[in-house]
Each structure stands twice: as C-alpha cells, then as structure tokens.
Design a protein around this motif. Structure first.
Motif: not given
Length: 466
Positions: A348-368
């Motif tokens: 529903p909201k942007g900004g920091g609400w995506f920080s954990e998803i971004e971190k997890a995607l980077n850890t698993r080397k999934l480009p986004y």
C-alpha cells in the motif's frame, strides 16, 4: 521487465477497434478485460484510417495523438505498447504519452509549489476542523478537482459523488474549506506559483492544441476539471476514447459527464466482459473483496465466470513478516521461471516499506527493479518488480505477492461506510487482479488489517507459517 504484447482484437474487442467514426467512445469493463489494450488497438486503427484519408487528400499535416494515464508507471508501460504498434509512414504521426500532470506542466510551464510546502500550508489551516487530516486534504482535492475556482460555491450543496457516506461533511465545514481554498490560491498567486489544480485550470482556457486523437486511460481517476482541460484541446473532428471502471476508483474523484460540458448523447458505449488476465480462482478472490460496494453504470465487478483458465487458489499465509518473506522467495525460486515470468511485490505504501524485501532479494541474488513512479518502462532482464499498489494500477504480472498487510499500512475509520475503507477495498482488489497466474498474501495475526475479514472462505488456501 516483461511487457504485455499487443495482440489481434478478440471477437468482443473487434467492434471497438473497427469503429472509425469520429466522436466519443467509452470502454467499460472490469480488471483484466483488456480495456487499455482495446483502446490502443483502436488508436492504431484510427491512425491508419487518418493516414489513408490524408494521403488521398494530399494533406501532410501530422496526426496529433495524446494518450493520458493517471500515474507515471502506467504511462511508461503504455509507452512500450505504443512504440511496438505505431509506425510512422508517409503521414507523420505525433504521439504524446504522459500523465495529465506532466502534460499540463509541459504546456503551462509555470513553477510548481513543493508538495511539502502545500501540505504544510493546508494542514495548518485544517487542524481545527475535527476531521482526520488525510481525509480533509482529500476533500479539498475533491472540491478543487470537481469545480473550477470561480464555481466553488456549487460545492456547498452538491452531492459528493464518489466520496462515500462517511465521514459526513456539513455545509458549515464546506464553507470553511472553500475559504481555505481561496486563501491558499491567493497565497500561490502572491508567490507566482502554481500547483496541479491551478495548472489544470489554465489548460482549460489555454489555446487549443488541436489533437486529432485522445485516449484517456483509467478515466475514473481523472477529475472533472481534467476532463474539461482535455475537451479544450480537441480538434473539430476528433476521436476521443475514455477507458473507465469506477469500481477501481482509488482517488477522491467524482463527477457526471454532463457537468464537464461533454455531450454524451451520441457517444458509443462498449462493455467488455471477458477476463483475459486472471484465472477463475484469482478473479473470484478479487471479486469477494469488493462484494457489496455500490456500483454505478461505469463500474464493473470482476466476474470470475468470464475467466477461461483455472489455476491455483490464492494463498493467504499467516506468520511473522520474516516467515512470509521466506515463503514468498522460496516460491519464486522453486516455482517461477524468471526468464519468462514476471513477479510483483506490491504494498500500500512505498519507501522504507520495501527495505526488507530489497535486502532479502539481494541476499538471494534475485535481480529486481523498482517501478513506482518510474516513467521509463525497463526492457531489461529483471522480472521482479517492487511497486506500490497505486503505481501497479493498469499493469499486469504473472505472479503478485502482497506481504505484511497490517493496520499500520491500511488505516481507516471504523464505520462500514467509511470512504477510506471503501478505497482500500478497491485498492486491494485491484492489486490482486494484476496477477495472471498466482497470488500470495501475508499478514501477522496480531497486526492484521480487518480487510482480511472480507476474504471469503473457499476462495483461497490458508497457510500457517512456523
């Protein structure tokens, strides 16, 4: 990022695409019915028709075309579709594709007030009115979008079309809001600034830009003044297409066609029923969330009976946010072919609400990629998108993942008729209906939003994470 490819018109869409008579066409239909695609296929057909006529008449004037959408992300997506379908021949074709705000700013050219300064000014003057501040700012936006500045007094008595039944706004409060709007507009004038609304009003009286073809996508989220500005810039012999579904209205908009000055007596109306995007299971789940909402003639509930494909039921998982995220990423790695399929993480909201998803995607080397408010639609290899729900409007993805639904990011008043609650129900249903193949929704039991209560048993599979 994967993009929907243009395709040949279906039997249901063919009457829309083949209509080459000038005037107004209104395309109505639920999410997934191909409204935008139909409008763009019609645009291509009209360009071909006008090119042929101008060659016969030896008229080398360019065909002026304008495609307007409500948010930058959708505009970028449409840009890709247009570039794939419009090819300039002997007759030049000028295609402008943008949001209304950017279009107006390009032609008016005045400096805009900073959003923070605008909100600060209005908040200071509205704090004593006794309403939730977000609601009252939305009400000001509604009044300024529906009525021209010199007609604001009409707001005192008019039915607040599109704003819900609660909270109620008394005549006394309406007069106070008119006074605040007048003071604010004088403040802008004194500083030599505009905002989106004052620029819009200038486009209503600006010299006509004489567009031959205009397509307005997601018309339900345009204001009456924006429609008036569009009408001011049509050529004498015009082709105007509105794409609309008021059940997906997400912004404080509401008006009748008549009050915009548009004569709809000779307009051609088409309603699309087939659902080309969703599986039966996704369409049924999305429809359950908006069940019972008031529907006007320009609204369409997603009809799962009009979908033709079966697939897995949407999954609703309960657990800690970290568990929800692990479940979603495991699903992507095990069941999604990212070379061919797209995934959207929506919130529903942007900004920091995506920080954990971004971190997890980077850890698993999934480009986004992050597509919120991104005017340029990436044609790169990344097939995982991060987006707010609003920015995903009008788009589609193979898989949609919505994690962390909570009271914190889905706030509203307690009344069933609360305007914000109705908006959130539409927003969530719209977000779900972006999916072609699968949906995953997650929440933590102790923090869940009561929108979960609208999920109808039997339309989803529940998973308890541990």
């Amino acid at each position: 990022m994967k993009i929907l490819s243009n395709h040949q018109a279906t039997r249901e869409q063919l009457p829309i695409v083949s209509r080459n008579i000038s005037g107004v066409v209104v395309i109505r239909g639920a999410a997934g019915s191909g409204k935008t695609t139909s409008a763009l296929l019609r645009l291509t057909a009209i360009v071909n028709t006008l090119s042929f006529r101008r060659r016969i008449d030896n008229n080398r004037n360019p065909i002026k075309t304008l495609v307007l959408s409500f948010n930058r992300t959708l505009s970028g997506y449409i840009e890709g579709l247009i570039n794939d379908s419009i090819q300039t021949g002997a007759i030049p074709v000028e295609v402008e594709n943008d949001t209304f705000a950017n279009w107006a700013r390009r032609y008016i050219g005045t400096s805009l007030i900073e959003e923070r300064e605008r909100d600060s000014y209005l908040c200071r003057r509205c704090t004593d009115l006794g309403y939730d501040i977000d609601f009252i700012l939305g009400e000001i936006d509604y009044a300024r979008g529906r009525f021209r500045s010199n007609e604001l007094e009409r707001y005192l008595t008019v039915e607040r079309t599109g704003r819900g039944l609660s909270p109620q706004v008394t005549r006394t409060t309406r007069q106070q809001l008119i006074d605040i709007i007048r003071e604010y507009e004088q403040y802008l004038n004194n500083r030599g600034l505009d905002d989106w609304h004052t620029q819009c009003e200038k486009m209503i009286s600006n010299p006509c830009l004489n567009y031959d073809i205009i397509v307005v996508d997601e018309t339900q989220d345009f204001s009456a003044n924006q429609i008036r500005a569009i009408l001011n810039n049509l050529s004498d012999d015009y082709y105007l297409t509105f794409v609309i579904d008021t059940i997906q209205r997400l912004y404080p908009r509401g008006f009748t066609w008549t009050e915009t000055g548009l004569d709809m007596r000779n307009a051609a109306y088409f309603r699309l029923g087939e659902n080309h995007r969703n599986t039966i299971e996704i369409a049924e789940f999305a429809a359950s969330i908006t069940h019972g909402l008031t529907i006007d003639d320009d609204g369409s509930i997603s009809d799962f009976r009009q979908a033709t494909r079966h697939g897995p039921k949407p999954v609703v998982c309960k657990g800690l946010y970290s568990q929800q995220l692990k479940y979603a990423l495991d699903y992507i790695e095990e069941k999604v072919d990212l070379s061919k399929e797209s995934v959207a993480f929506l919130k529903p909201k942007g900004g920091g609400w995506f920080s954990e998803i971004e971190k997890a995607l980077n850890t698993r080397k999934l480009p986004y990629i992050t597509i919120t408010k991104n005017k340029i639609w990436s044609r790169g290899p990344e097939n995982i998108a991060l987006s707010t729900m609003n920015s995903a409007k009008g788009l589609e993805f193979d898989h949609v993942i919505i994690l962390g639904l909570s009271v914190a990011n889905m706030q509203h008043q307690d009344e069933e008729t609360d305007d914000k609650l109705q908006q959130l129900r539409r927003l969530l249903a719209m977000a779900i209906s972006r999916a072609r193949e699968s949906v995953i929704i997650g929440y933590k039991e102790s923090e869940k939003t009561d929108l979960v209560d609208y999920f109808i048993d039997g339309t989803f599979d529940e998973v308890t994470l541990s």
